[in-house]
Design a protein around this motif. Structure first.
Motif, PDB file in Angstrom:
ATOM      1  N   GLY A 172       7.471 -57.519 -52.096  1.00 55.42           N
ATOM      2  CA  GLY A 172       6.728 -57.281 -53.322  1.00 55.42           C
ATOM      3  C   GLY A 172       7.514 -57.613 -54.570  1.00 55.42           C
ATOM      4  N   ASN A 173       6.869 -57.425 -55.718  1.00 56.39           N
ATOM      5  CA  ASN A 173       7.502 -57.755 -56.990  1.00 56.39           C
ATOM      6  C   ASN A 173       8.392 -56.612 -57.469  1.00 56.39           C
ATOM      7  N   PHE A 174       8.988 -56.813 -58.649  1.00 57.87           N
ATOM      8  CA  PHE A 174       9.934 -55.838 -59.189  1.00 57.87           C
ATOM      9  C   PHE A 174       9.272 -54.477 -59.391  1.00 57.87           C
ATOM     10  N   GLY A 175       8.065 -54.480 -59.929  1.00 56.45           N
ATOM     11  CA  GLY A 175       7.367 -53.226 -60.181  1.00 56.45           C
ATOM     12  C   GLY A 175       7.126 -52.435 -58.908  1.00 56.45           C
ATOM     13  N   LYS A 177       8.928 -52.634 -56.135  1.00 55.82           N
ATOM     14  CA  LYS A 177      10.208 -52.151 -55.635  1.00 55.82           C
ATOM     15  C   LYS A 177      10.653 -50.892 -56.371  1.00 55.82           C
ATOM     16  N   VAL A 178      10.483 -50.887 -57.692  1.00 51.89           N
ATOM     17  CA  VAL A 178      10.857 -49.711 -58.472  1.00 51.89           C
ATOM     18  C   VAL A 178      10.052 -48.499 -58.025  1.00 51.89           C
ATOM     19  N   LYS A 179       8.744 -48.694 -57.846  1.00 50.33           N
ATOM     20  CA  LYS A 179       7.880 -47.598 -57.427  1.00 50.33           C
ATOM     21  C   LYS A 179       8.286 -47.079 -56.052  1.00 50.33           C
ATOM     22  N   LYS A 180       8.587 -47.997 -55.127  1.00 52.55           N
ATOM     23  CA  LYS A 180       8.954 -47.608 -53.772  1.00 52.55           C
ATOM     24  C   LYS A 180      10.308 -46.893 -53.753  1.00 52.55           C
ATOM     25  N   LEU A 181      11.266 -47.409 -54.515  1.00 53.45           N
ATOM     26  CA  LEU A 181      12.581 -46.774 -54.578  1.00 53.45           C
ATOM     27  C   LEU A 181      12.500 -45.387 -55.213  1.00 53.45           C
ATOM     28  N   ASN A 182      11.640 -45.241 -56.198  1.00 50.72           N
ATOM     29  CA  ASN A 182      11.429 -43.923 -56.794  1.00 50.72           C
ATOM     30  C   ASN A 182      10.883 -42.944 -55.760  1.00 50.72           C
ATOM     31  N   HIS A 183       9.964 -43.442 -54.931  1.00 53.53           N
ATOM     32  CA  HIS A 183       9.388 -42.601 -53.885  1.00 53.53           C
ATOM     33  C   HIS A 183      10.456 -42.193 -52.869  1.00 53.53           C
ATOM     34  N   ILE A 184      11.308 -43.134 -52.510  1.00 50.24           N
ATOM     35  CA  ILE A 184      12.359 -42.842 -51.525  1.00 50.24           C
ATOM     36  C   ILE A 184      13.325 -41.793 -52.054  1.00 50.24           C
ATOM     37  N   THR A 185      13.776 -41.948 -53.270  1.00 52.44           N
ATOM     38  CA  THR A 185      14.750 -41.004 -53.825  1.00 52.44           C
ATOM     39  C   THR A 185      14.118 -39.640 -54.060  1.00 52.44           C
ATOM     40  N   GLN A 186      12.851 -39.612 -54.433  1.00 56.12           N
ATOM     41  CA  GLN A 186      12.168 -38.330 -54.601  1.00 56.12           C
ATOM     42  C   GLN A 186      12.071 -37.602 -53.262  1.00 56.12           C
ATOM     43  N   SER A 187      11.804 -38.362 -52.219  1.00 59.22           N
ATOM     44  CA  SER A 187      11.727 -37.764 -50.890  1.00 59.22           C
ATOM     45  C   SER A 187      13.071 -37.182 -50.473  1.00 59.22           C
ATOM     46  N   LEU A 188      14.141 -37.863 -50.826  1.00 59.88           N
ATOM     47  CA  LEU A 188      15.478 -37.386 -50.469  1.00 59.88           C
ATOM     48  C   LEU A 188      15.754 -36.043 -51.114  1.00 59.88           C
ATOM     49  N   VAL A 189      15.438 -35.924 -52.403  1.00 54.89           N
ATOM     50  CA  VAL A 189      15.699 -34.682 -53.117  1.00 54.89           C
ATOM     51  C   VAL A 189      14.843 -33.552 -52.577  1.00 54.89           C
ATOM     52  N   SER A 190      13.570 -33.838 -52.286  1.00 53.29           N
ATOM     53  CA  SER A 190      12.668 -32.794 -51.827  1.00 53.29           C
ATOM     54  C   SER A 190      12.952 -32.381 -50.386  1.00 53.29           C
ATOM     55  N   GLN A 191      13.661 -33.232 -49.642  1.00 57.75           N
ATOM     56  CA  GLN A 191      13.984 -32.932 -48.246  1.00 57.75           C
ATOM     57  C   GLN A 191      15.492 -32.794 -48.074  1.00 57.75           C
ATOM     58  N   ARG A 192      16.139 -32.080 -48.980  1.00 64.03           N
ATOM     59  CA  ARG A 192      17.596 -32.003 -49.024  1.00 64.03           C
ATOM     60  C   ARG A 192      18.197 -31.373 -47.778  1.00 64.03           C
ATOM     61  N   GLN A 193      17.391 -30.606 -47.008  1.00 65.29           N
ATOM     62  CA  GLN A 193      17.924 -29.981 -45.809  1.00 65.29           C
ATOM     63  C   GLN A 193      17.865 -30.920 -44.606  1.00 65.29           C
ATOM     64  N   ASN A 194      17.228 -32.067 -44.772  1.00 67.23           N
ATOM     65  CA  ASN A 194      17.088 -33.027 -43.678  1.00 67.23           C
ATOM     66  C   ASN A 194      18.422 -33.705 -43.411  1.00 67.23           C
ATOM     67  N   ASP A 195      18.885 -33.712 -42.181  1.00 63.56           N
ATOM     68  CA  ASP A 195      20.171 -34.318 -41.854  1.00 63.56           C
ATOM     69  C   ASP A 195      20.124 -35.830 -41.866  1.00 63.56           C
ATOM     70  N   ASN A 196      18.920 -36.409 -41.859  1.00 64.88           N
ATOM     71  CA  ASN A 196      18.783 -37.864 -41.852  1.00 64.88           C
ATOM     72  C   ASN A 196      19.029 -38.398 -43.251  1.00 64.88           C
ATOM     73  N   PRO A 197      20.086 -39.236 -43.479  1.00 64.09           N
ATOM     74  CA  PRO A 197      20.387 -39.748 -44.814  1.00 64.09           C
ATOM     75  C   PRO A 197      19.321 -40.688 -45.340  1.00 64.09           C
ATOM     76  N   CYS A 198      18.448 -41.140 -44.486  1.00 62.59           N
ATOM     77  CA  CYS A 198      17.367 -42.024 -44.918  1.00 62.59           C
ATOM     78  C   CYS A 198      16.046 -41.311 -44.691  1.00 62.59           C
ATOM     79  N   PRO A 199      15.359 -40.841 -45.738  1.00 57.25           N
ATOM     80  CA  PRO A 199      14.161 -40.039 -45.589  1.00 57.25           C
ATOM     81  C   PRO A 199      13.017 -40.805 -44.948  1.00 57.25           C
ATOM     82  N   GLU A 200      12.003 -40.065 -44.542  1.00 55.52           N
ATOM     83  CA  GLU A 200      10.836 -40.657 -43.900  1.00 55.52           C
ATOM     84  C   GLU A 200      10.200 -41.718 -44.801  1.00 55.52           C
TER      85      GLU A 200
END
Length: 208
Positions: A172-175, A177-200
Motif C-alpha cells: 500500500g501507499n504511505f498513508g 502504512k502509517v495507519k497500519k503501523l499506528n494500529h500495530i503500536t496501539q495493539s502493543l501498548v494495549s496488550q502489554r502483558q502479552n509475551d509475544n513481541p509482535c502483537p496480533e
C-alpha cells in the motif's frame, strides 16, 4: 508560561565534556551521564575525587580524572561543562568563564545559570524518553520516570528492532502504512502483558 525548552539528544561520545567537582554532586552527574551514554568522552577535575568516582572511571576508558585544582585552561576544547563544586561562588566564576568561551553550561542545582538541564530519562532499548519540568521539580520528573518505566511494555524494544521488517512487508501507499503501523503500536501498548513481541495482526506473526 509554557515550557519553552527545546529537547535534543546529544551524541556526547563525539565531543568533549568537562565536569568540575569530585564530590557527591560530581559523582551524581558523572553517573547520570555514563548511564545514558557509556562511551561519553569526559574529563572530571576536582581537588579531591571520591573513591566512587575513581571506581566508576576505571570501568570507562573515555573518562579522564584530574585530581587537582580547576584552571581556566581546563575549558579549552570543551563543548559542554557541568559545574558541580560545593562552592557557589566558584561555580559562578567557572560558569562565567565557560560562557565567555561559548561553551554550553550546566550548574548543579542552579537553574538560572544553566543552558541546559539534565532531565530524568526512561530507556527501553533504543527507545529513550527525556522528562523535563523546566528545572522546577526533579522529584516530579523522577516520579514520572517511574510511572513510564512501569507503563511502557517490555516488548517495546523488540517492536522497534522489527519495525523495518514490518514496514517493508506492508503493502500500500504511505498513508496506509502509517495507519497500519499506528494500529500495530496501539495493539502493543494495549496488550502489554502479552509475551509475544509482535502483537496480533503484525506481519511478522504471519507465516510466509
Amino acid at each position: 508560561m509554557a515550557n519553552e525548552l527545546y529537547p535534543v539528544f546529544l551524541k556526547v561520545q563525539q565531543f568533549d565534556t568537562l565536569i568540575v567537582g569530585g564530590g557527591e554532586v560530581g559523582l551524581e552527574k558523572l553517573t547520570f551521564l555514563l548511564k545514558s551514554s557509556p562511551k561519553a568522552k569526559v574529563t572530571l577535575v576536582g581537588k579531591e575525587i571520591k573513591t566512587e568516582i575513581k571506581l566508576l572511571a576505571a570501568n570507562h576508558d573515555h573518562v579522564t580524572l584530574l585530581e587537582r585544582e580547576f584552571f581556566n585552561e581546563d575549558l579549552t576544547g570543551m563543548q559542554m561543562v557541568i559545574i558541580a563544586t560545593e562552592d557557589h561562588e566558584t561555580n559562578v566564576s567557572i560558569r562565567n568563564e565557560a560562557k565567555s568561551r561559548d561553551i554550553l553550561v550546566n550548574v548543579a542545582d542552579t537553574p538560572d545559570l544553566c543552558d541546559f538541564y539534565l532531565g530524568s530519562i526512561v530507556t527501553k532499548g533504543d527507545l529513550k524518553i527525556a522528562i523535563s519540568t523546566n528545572g522546577k521539580s526533579p522529584t516530579i520528573a523522577k516520579r514520572l520516570k517511574q510511572a513510564l518505566n512501569e507503563a511502557l511494555p517490555h516488548e517495546m524494544d523488540s517492536l522497534l528492532q522489527n519495525m523495518r521488517v514490518i514496514r517493508d512487508r506492508l503493502g500500500g501507499n504511505f498513508g496506509f502504512k502509517v495507519k497500519k503501523l499506528n494500529h500495530i503500536t496501539q495493539s502493543l501498548v494495549s496488550q502489554r502483558q502479552n509475551d509475544n513481541p509482535c502483537p496480533e495482526g503484525c506481519p511478522l506473526a504471519q507465516k510466509d
